[in-house]
Design an enzyme around this catalytic site. Structure first.
Site, PDB file in Angstrom:
ATOM      1  N   HIS A 150     -41.251 -37.741  15.919  1.00 34.71           N
ATOM      2  CA  HIS A 150     -42.460 -37.787  16.300  1.00 34.71           C
ATOM      3  C   HIS A 150     -43.055 -39.009  17.270  1.00 34.71           C
ATOM      4  CE1 HIS A 150     -47.053 -38.414  15.599  1.00 34.71           C
ATOM      5  NE2 HIS A 150     -47.108 -36.947  15.991  1.00 34.71           N
ATOM      6  N   ASP A 202     -47.440 -33.435  17.614  1.00 40.01           N
ATOM      7  CA  ASP A 202     -48.307 -33.588  16.216  1.00 40.01           C
ATOM      8  C   ASP A 202     -47.862 -32.095  15.422  1.00 40.01           C
ATOM      9  OD1 ASP A 202     -49.229 -35.934  16.988  1.00 40.01           O
ATOM     10  OD2 ASP A 202     -51.450 -35.197  17.015  1.00 40.01           O
TER      11      ASP A 202
END
Length: 125
Positions: A53, A99
């Site tokens: 991420h 996300d």
């Protein structure tokens, strides 16, 4: 911590609640070496989700003027499935996808309580 939360963090939090409804999003805010974007070697699969991420945000940040941590986007949560909507611009689309993939990754990774709020200096070199 009392640091102000970036706007987008609110959306990421809601995405996590969509894919992992059984846990508080706070459980993921201070986990391992990378949930909070750190350094070192990820301690487990969940920490690797966060490392990916962070790298994803870094790549999105290469889009001109894009600050993925602050970028809001449109998405949908339906029955635990996340969809980034088509009306996002390049920055929003990238941020949303970072996300979305992380929230899905979190849902599939075991949670180890021993890796919450760890000593970063000792364990993340």
């Amino acid at each position: 911590s009392n640091r102000p939360m970036p706007l987008n963090t609110y959306q990421f939090r809601n995405m996590i609640q969509c894919t992992v409804p059984s846990r508080s999003w706070w459980d993921f805010a201070d986990y391992g070496c990378y949930c909070g974007c750190g350094s070192g070697t990820p301690v487990d699969d969940l920490d690797r989700c966060c490392q990916v991420h962070c790298n994803c945000y870094r790549q999105a940040g290469e889009i001109s003027g894009c600050r993925p941590k602050f970028k809001t986007y449109t998405y949908e949560c339906s029955g635990g499935t996340l969809t980034c909507k088509g009306d996002n611009n390049a920055c929003a689309a990238s941020s949303c996808d970072c996300d979305r993939l992380a929230a899905i990754c979190f849902a599939g990774a075991p949670y180890n309580d021993n890796n919450y709020n760890i000593d970063l200096k000792a364990r993340c070199n």
